[in-house]
Scaffold this motif. Structure first.
Motif, PDB file in Angstrom:
ATOM      1  N   PRO A  46      13.991   8.514   0.880  1.00 26.23           N
ATOM      2  CA  PRO A  46      14.772   7.266   0.409  1.00 26.23           C
ATOM      3  C   PRO A  46      16.176   7.372   0.602  1.00 26.23           C
ATOM      4  O   PRO A  46      16.702   7.112  -0.587  1.00 26.23           O
ATOM      5  N   TYR A  47      16.353   7.044   1.757  1.00 26.08           N
ATOM      6  CA  TYR A  47      18.298   7.397   1.946  1.00 26.08           C
ATOM      7  C   TYR A  47      18.418   5.838   1.975  1.00 26.08           C
ATOM      8  O   TYR A  47      20.157   5.687   1.559  1.00 26.08           O
TER       9      TYR A  47
ATOM     10  N   GLN B  13      15.864  -6.861  -1.853  1.00 27.85           N
ATOM     11  CA  GLN B  13      15.277  -7.189  -2.116  1.00 27.85           C
ATOM     12  C   GLN B  13      16.005  -8.086  -4.146  1.00 27.85           C
ATOM     13  O   GLN B  13      14.851  -9.722  -3.920  1.00 27.85           O
TER      14      GLN B  13
ATOM     15  N   TYR C  97      11.865   1.480   5.134  1.00 25.76           N
ATOM     16  CA  TYR C  97      11.414   1.354   3.991  1.00 25.76           C
ATOM     17  C   TYR C  97       9.711   2.723   3.840  1.00 25.76           C
ATOM     18  O   TYR C  97       9.319   2.786   2.211  1.00 25.76           O
ATOM     19  N   LYS C  98      10.429   3.949   4.092  1.00 27.77           N
ATOM     20  CA  LYS C  98       9.510   4.766   3.896  1.00 27.77           C
ATOM     21  C   LYS C  98       9.689   5.151   2.573  1.00 27.77           C
ATOM     22  O   LYS C  98      10.944   5.985   1.742  1.00 27.77           O
ATOM     23  N   LYS C  99       8.895   5.394   1.354  1.00 24.21           N
ATOM     24  CA  LYS C  99       9.061   6.478   0.183  1.00 24.21           C
ATOM     25  C   LYS C  99       9.816   8.139   0.066  1.00 24.21           C
ATOM     26  O   LYS C  99      10.019   8.563  -0.455  1.00 24.21           O
TER      27      LYS C  99
ATOM     28  N   VAL D 263      17.155  -1.683  -0.225  1.00 24.43           N
ATOM     29  CA  VAL D 263      16.163  -2.433   0.565  1.00 24.43           C
ATOM     30  C   VAL D 263      16.298  -2.737  -0.647  1.00 24.43           C
ATOM     31  O   VAL D 263      16.065  -4.167  -1.094  1.00 24.43           O
ATOM     32  N   THR D 264      15.459  -2.262  -2.441  1.00 25.77           N
ATOM     33  CA  THR D 264      16.377  -2.571  -3.717  1.00 25.77           C
ATOM     34  C   THR D 264      16.743  -3.755  -4.240  1.00 25.77           C
ATOM     35  O   THR D 264      16.729  -4.688  -4.422  1.00 25.77           O
TER      36      THR D 264
ATOM     37  N   GLU E 130      16.940   3.396  -0.029  1.00 23.58           N
ATOM     38  CA  GLU E 130      15.604   2.997  -0.892  1.00 23.58           C
ATOM     39  C   GLU E 130      16.916   1.490  -1.744  1.00 23.58           C
ATOM     40  O   GLU E 130      16.514   0.639  -2.325  1.00 23.58           O
ATOM     41  N   LYS E 131      18.062   2.748  -2.476  1.00 25.65           N
ATOM     42  CA  LYS E 131      19.062   1.584  -2.980  1.00 25.65           C
ATOM     43  C   LYS E 131      19.069   0.570  -2.678  1.00 25.65           C
ATOM     44  O   LYS E 131      19.160   0.144  -4.069  1.00 25.65           O
TER      45      LYS E 131
ATOM     46  N   LEU F 147       5.088   2.778   1.289  1.00 21.07           N
ATOM     47  CA  LEU F 147       6.235   2.038   1.986  1.00 21.07           C
ATOM     48  C   LEU F 147       6.421   1.686   0.209  1.00 21.07           C
ATOM     49  O   LEU F 147       5.870   1.778  -1.240  1.00 21.07           O
ATOM     50  N   PHE F 148       8.230   1.210   0.196  1.00 15.78           N
ATOM     51  CA  PHE F 148       8.713   0.505  -0.950  1.00 15.78           C
ATOM     52  C   PHE F 148       7.412  -0.062  -1.570  1.00 15.78           C
ATOM     53  O   PHE F 148       7.535  -1.035  -0.561  1.00 15.78           O
TER      54      PHE F 148
END
Length: 152
Positions: free
Chosen positions: A92-93, A102, A87-89, A98-99, A95-96, A125-126
């Motif tokens: 962002p490994y 969600q 979840y760390k900004k 996780v988003t 991020e894609k 976090l995101f």
């Protein structure tokens, strides 16, 4: 006593006879069939190992794509300990993925206890992340509510 023995023998022979013609035809098996209106699964993630994280995210997507569960599945990802990396900004490994998850309705939960211990602020976090007081408490409650607990 003879009557009980006789009944037992009859029951046994009836059972054996009913199973004699059965074969294990793999082509006839199509997996478990969905019989409920809703299914619930909580995935727990507590490692910074990127392979395990990728595996967990892929497993969630696979469950969402399962035609038997399509539109019937509630999913939560509970993150704690070293898994905070997901979840760390600043890293962002994931991020894609996780988003995307969600947006498909997956609850992205972060353990506030881990954040306190590791001195992590919410702004690190995101924005799609939700928060629970403790991961263990969340897992205990979800299990008692009937959620499947998945440990990748």
């Amino acid at each position: 006593m003879k009557k009980i023995t006789y009944l037992f023998v009859l029951a046994f022979l009836s059972f054996v006879g009913s199973t004699m013609g059965q074969t294990n035809d793999a082509s006839a098996f199509h997996g478990a069939q969905p019989t409920k209106e809703r299914y619930k699964a909580v995935y727990q993630l507590n490692t910074a190992d990127t392979n395990v994280i990728r595996h967990a995210l892929a497993n969630i997507q696979n469950a969402l794509n399962d035609p038997r569960l399509k539109g019937k599945l509630d999913v939560e990802l509970v993150v704690y300990s070293g898994a905070v990396a997901v979840y760390k900004k600043d890293k962002p490994y994931f991020e894609k993925e996780v988003t995307s998850l969600q947006k498909q309705g997956v609850i992205m939960a972060m353990c506030e206890n881990t954040m306190r211990i590791r001195k992590i602020n919410r702004d690190e976090l995101f924005p799609v992340v939700s928060y629970v007081p403790t991961a263990n408490g969340e897992l205990i409650i979800r299990e008692q509510e009937g959620w499947a607990i998945i440990r990748p």
